[in-house]
Design an enzyme around this catalytic site. Structure first.
Site, PDB file in Angstrom:
ATOM      1  N   GLU A  93      15.102   0.996 -76.991  1.00  0.00           N
ATOM      2  CA  GLU A  93      16.461   0.559 -76.687  1.00  0.00           C
ATOM      3  C   GLU A  93      16.566  -0.939 -76.507  1.00  0.00           C
ATOM      4  O   GLU A  93      15.611  -1.617 -76.164  1.00  0.00           O
ATOM      5  CB  GLU A  93      17.039   1.330 -75.501  1.00  0.00           C
ATOM      6  CG  GLU A  93      16.351   1.160 -74.194  1.00  0.00           C
ATOM      7  CD  GLU A  93      17.018   1.989 -73.089  1.00  0.00           C
ATOM      8  OE1 GLU A  93      16.631   3.155 -72.933  1.00  0.00           O
ATOM      9  OE2 GLU A  93      17.894   1.461 -72.394  1.00  0.00           O
ATOM     10  N   CYS A 106      18.766  -8.174 -74.999  1.00  0.00           N
ATOM     11  CA  CYS A 106      17.530  -7.813 -74.315  1.00  0.00           C
ATOM     12  C   CYS A 106      16.765  -6.856 -75.221  1.00  0.00           C
ATOM     13  O   CYS A 106      17.283  -5.804 -75.581  1.00  0.00           O
ATOM     14  CB  CYS A 106      17.868  -7.149 -72.982  1.00  0.00           C
ATOM     15  SG  CYS A 106      16.426  -6.510 -72.121  1.00  0.00           S
ATOM     16  N   CYS A 113       5.303   2.100 -72.313  1.00  0.00           N
ATOM     17  CA  CYS A 113       4.585   1.045 -71.591  1.00  0.00           C
ATOM     18  C   CYS A 113       3.428   1.685 -70.837  1.00  0.00           C
ATOM     19  O   CYS A 113       3.521   2.834 -70.417  1.00  0.00           O
ATOM     20  CB  CYS A 113       5.536   0.367 -70.598  1.00  0.00           C
ATOM     21  SG  CYS A 113       4.806  -1.021 -69.711  1.00  0.00           S
ATOM     22  N   CYS A 117       4.252   0.579 -63.491  1.00  0.00           N
ATOM     23  CA  CYS A 117       5.002   0.143 -62.308  1.00  0.00           C
ATOM     24  C   CYS A 117       5.728   1.360 -61.719  1.00  0.00           C
ATOM     25  O   CYS A 117       6.353   2.134 -62.452  1.00  0.00           O
ATOM     26  CB  CYS A 117       5.994  -0.964 -62.662  1.00  0.00           C
ATOM     27  SG  CYS A 117       5.174  -2.476 -63.203  1.00  0.00           S
ATOM     28  N   CYS A 120       9.674   2.015 -62.368  1.00  0.00           N
ATOM     29  CA  CYS A 120      10.204   1.726 -63.711  1.00  0.00           C
ATOM     30  C   CYS A 120      10.237   2.973 -64.599  1.00  0.00           C
ATOM     31  O   CYS A 120       9.237   3.677 -64.736  1.00  0.00           O
ATOM     32  CB  CYS A 120       9.353   0.641 -64.357  1.00  0.00           C
ATOM     33  SG  CYS A 120       9.887   0.216 -66.016  1.00  0.00           S
ATOM     34  N   CYS A 334      16.926  -0.128 -67.266  1.00  0.00           N
ATOM     35  CA  CYS A 334      16.427  -0.156 -68.637  1.00  0.00           C
ATOM     36  C   CYS A 334      15.389   0.940 -68.826  1.00  0.00           C
ATOM     37  O   CYS A 334      14.648   1.280 -67.930  1.00  0.00           O
ATOM     38  CB  CYS A 334      15.866  -1.532 -68.965  1.00  0.00           C
ATOM     39  SG  CYS A 334      14.176  -1.805 -68.486  1.00  0.00           S
TER      40      CYS A 334
HETATM   41  N1  SAH Z   1       6.953  -5.557 -68.618  1.00  0.00           N
HETATM   42  C1  SAH Z   1       7.756  -6.710 -68.368  1.00  0.00           C
HETATM   43  C2  SAH Z   1       9.168  -6.639 -68.919  1.00  0.00           C
HETATM   44  C3  SAH Z   1       9.948  -5.370 -68.824  1.00  0.00           C
HETATM   45  S1  SAH Z   1      10.797  -4.881 -67.383  1.00  0.00           S
HETATM   46  C4  SAH Z   1       7.775  -7.021 -66.887  1.00  0.00           C
HETATM   47  O1  SAH Z   1       7.210  -6.271 -66.129  1.00  0.00           O
HETATM   48  O2  SAH Z   1       8.293  -8.075 -66.523  1.00  0.00           O
HETATM   49  C5  SAH Z   1      12.000  -6.086 -66.989  1.00  0.00           C
HETATM   50  C6  SAH Z   1      12.184  -6.255 -65.506  1.00  0.00           C
HETATM   51  O3  SAH Z   1      12.851  -5.131 -64.911  1.00  0.00           O
HETATM   52  C7  SAH Z   1      10.877  -6.409 -64.735  1.00  0.00           C
HETATM   53  O4  SAH Z   1      11.034  -7.401 -63.756  1.00  0.00           O
HETATM   54  C8  SAH Z   1      10.729  -5.047 -64.106  1.00  0.00           C
HETATM   55  O5  SAH Z   1       9.846  -5.059 -63.022  1.00  0.00           O
HETATM   56  C9  SAH Z   1      12.156  -4.712 -63.761  1.00  0.00           C
HETATM   57  N2  SAH Z   1      12.440  -3.288 -63.506  1.00  0.00           N
HETATM   58  C10 SAH Z   1      11.909  -2.209 -64.094  1.00  0.00           C
HETATM   59  N3  SAH Z   1      12.454  -1.071 -63.596  1.00  0.00           N
HETATM   60  C11 SAH Z   1      13.356  -1.456 -62.684  1.00  0.00           C
HETATM   61  C12 SAH Z   1      14.240  -0.760 -61.820  1.00  0.00           C
HETATM   62  N4  SAH Z   1      14.286   0.571 -61.805  1.00  0.00           N
HETATM   63  N5  SAH Z   1      15.045  -1.477 -61.005  1.00  0.00           N
HETATM   64  C13 SAH Z   1      15.004  -2.824 -61.029  1.00  0.00           C
HETATM   65  N6  SAH Z   1      14.189  -3.550 -61.799  1.00  0.00           N
HETATM   66  C14 SAH Z   1      13.363  -2.877 -62.625  1.00  0.00           C
END
Ligand code: SAH
Length: 353
Positions: A93, A106, A113, A117, A120, A334
């Site tokens: 997406e 974006c 991935c 995390c 996420c 996202c």
């Molecule tokens: N892998 C990269 C980029 C993708 S995520 C990274 O970790 O930076 C983009 C951003 O969204 C990152 O800062 C990630 O930690 C954050 N993110 C992911 N899931 C989220 C959520 N449920 N709520 C808020 N931020 C989130």
């Protein structure tokens, strides 16, 4: 033999390819322009290229395109989420956000991935595969064509860890910023990483004028480990040293992403610790209340708590903003649109949507 991916080639490589077909170098420039400026979907649209050469190209090269599976537009702010299907059936997406200063896309850098995390959605089903440079470019090209809106900013903040797909990322960035293509300035591009320290240092050497965003999310190693497995590999101090190195090499101010999770990293003590970490660095802190994901345990901090956190940082003269949430009404965080489709696929036992 697999066909070569023509959209992932830079102009010099395309010139060499075209020479091997016995064609003049200016043909390469014309083809490159059809692909990266006029954004054609099909070789047949290259009207100044002879039919004979078009046929040859079709035989020898893969012409990567993305199929739009779904599009959701926010009634609140016009944000549009696109769900694309790759040639092998994987879904990714991308999001188009409209700001006063221009349109921002974006993009995803991987299908899935493997960073794990804990808050996420993109990582729940693991990594499917890396995206090719052409597949990263296509997300922007497709959206620009479909929406009729010029894209001026790109953020690599969708699904995936861009530095886990380093070579393809750098190739993508070089084509995107090239004057013979869309020619988007590095200053209008942000790459977000969970903190792969060796890659941050390598990226500094590329000397691209790109903004680096670091997903910090915690003020100490212990808390960071409870949210992000990568923290077991690299300490915050190693991470910040790499950020400092990036700043020294490129002169680009670092952005720290800090997602506020209720009761986890949003206390006054957390703010104090965060201030100690980043004070004196040339940086910007972006606060984002966590977007809750159905299967995951994290909740977003209340608006009041986020404001308080921000004020505390501001008092210590740290550049800080609470990121405006775009498209709240269209599948939240996202990775969630893709995930919803994945689930539906499994439940219905079909790959069709
Ligand atoms: N892998 C990269 C980029 C993708 S995520 C990274 O970790 O930076 C983009 C951003 O969204 C990152 O800062 C990630 O930690 C954050 N993110 C992911 N899931 C989220 C959520 N449920 N709520 C808020 N931020 C989130």
């Amino acid at each position: 033999m697999d066909k070569k991916d023509i959209k992932s080639m830079n102009l010099n490589e395309l010139k060499e390819e075209i020479a091997t077909l016995g064609e003049k170098p200016f043909r390469a420039k014309q083809i490159y322009e059809w692909i990266h400026v006029k954004l054609v979907d099909d070789l047949e649209e290259m009207t100044n290229i002879s039919e004979k050469l078009r046929t040859r190209l079709k035989e020898e090269y893969e012409f990567t395109t993305l199929e739009i599976v779904d599009k959701q537009v926010s009634k609140q702010d016009g944000t549009a989420k696109y769900l694309f299907r790759l040639k092998d059936g994987n879904l990714i997406e991308s999001v188009l956000m409209k700001y006063k200063h221009g349109n921002s896309v974006c993009i995803s850098s991987q299908a899935g991935c493997r960073m794990g995390c804990k808050f996420c959605a993109s990582t729940i089903a693991g990594l499917k595969r890396n995206l090719l440079p052409s597949e990263m470019l296509e997300q922007i090209y497709r959206i620009q064509k479909e929406s009729g809106e010029r894209v001026s900013n790109v953020v690599v903040m969708g699904t995936g860890e861009p530095f886990d797909n380093y070579d393809n990322l750098v190739r993508f960035l070089k084509i995107l910023t090239n004057e013979n293509g869309l020619n988007i300035s590095g200053r209008n591009i942000t790459v977000s990483t969970c903190g792969l320290v060796t890659k941050i240092r390598e990226f500094a050497e590329e000397n691209m004028q790109v903004t680096l965003a670091i997903s910090l999310h915690a003020p100490n190693d212990e808390k960071r480990k409870s949210m992000m497995p990568i923290a077991n590999k690299y300490s915050i101090s190693e991470l910040l040293e790499a950020c400092q190195y990036f700043f020294e090499k490129t002169g680009r101010r670092i952005t720290f992403e800090y997602s506020l999770a209720q009761g986890v990293n949003d206390s006054e003590e957390d703010a104090r610790e965060l201030i100690q970490l980043v004070k004196g660095m040339n940086c910007h802190v972006n606060l984002i209340p966590i977007n809750p994901v159905e299967e995951l345990e994290f909740e977003g901090s209340a608006k009041k708590v986020a404001e308080k956190f921000k004020n505390k940082l501001e008092k210590s003269r740290i550049n800080v903003t609470i990121r405006r949430e775009m498209g709240r009404d269209i599948d939240g965080a996202c990775g969630q649109l893709r995930r919803r489709y994945d689930r539906t696929d499994r439940e219905e036992g079909t790959k069709e949507c």
